[in-house]
Design a protein around this motif. Structure first.
Motif, short mmCIF file in Angstrom:
data_model
loop_
_atom_site.label_atom_id
_atom_site.label_comp_id
_atom_site.label_asym_id
_atom_site.label_seq_id
_atom_site.Cartn_x
_atom_site.Cartn_y
_atom_site.Cartn_z
N MET A 159 2.61 1.19 -37.81
CA MET A 159 1.44 0.80 -37.02
C MET A 159 1.40 -0.72 -36.63
N THR B 237 2.76 5.52 -43.60
CA THR B 237 2.23 4.58 -42.65
C THR B 237 2.77 3.10 -43.08
N CYS C 69 -1.09 8.91 -35.95
CA CYS C 69 -1.71 8.45 -36.85
C CYS C 69 -2.64 7.25 -36.19
N CYS D 223 -3.95 10.80 -39.95
CA CYS D 223 -2.79 11.52 -39.19
C CYS D 223 -3.16 12.87 -38.90
#
Length: 132
Positions: free
Chosen positions: A129, A29, A71, A41
């Motif tokens: 993210m 991530t 996630c 995740c």
């Protein structure tokens, strides 16, 4: 001995059926292009479901349907990516003529992907993210 030579291509093809990485997919991530460890995740395929904390590796095995990675991390929006398995596109056809001892033979060969409809997942998946 002659029958072994006929079976050899099938034996070699069977050895080549596992995908890259031995069926493991690395899950990472990032946020703003920088690594973001510690995200929870869930990795799913038609074959199963795996919970991992990034960075991690999920033992997904052979390609079996879409690969989904969802996630979550505190302070960030949930992010999901979906990958369809890449399908083998290289089929080969070969024609040959050979001779010896007064005999002439003609052969036709085909290269066929063993995992019909199969394919591979990427070896590494990076989920971006975004802050809330």
């Amino acid at each position: 001995m002659r029958y072994f030579i006929y079976a050899l291509p099938f034996v070699l093809a069977a050895c080549a059926t596992s995908g890259p990485g031995g069926g493991n997919v690395a899950i990472e991530t990032t946020a703003g292009g920088q690594p973001l460890p510690g995200a929870n995740c869930v990795v799913t395929t038609n074959a199963g479901r795996w919970n991992v904390i990034t960075p991690a590796s999920a033992p997904v095995g052979s390609a079996n349907g879409d690969l989904r990675v969802l996630c979550n991390k505190a302070g960030y929006r949930a992010s999901e990516v979906v990958y369809r398995p890449s399908t083998p596109t290289n089929s080969n056809v070969g024609i040959g003529i050979g001779g010896g001892s007064g005999h002439v033979g003609v052969g036709l060969g085909f290269g066929i992907p063993i995992g019909l409809g199969g394919g591979n997942y990427p070896s590494t998946i990076t989920v971006e993210m975004n802050p809330q």
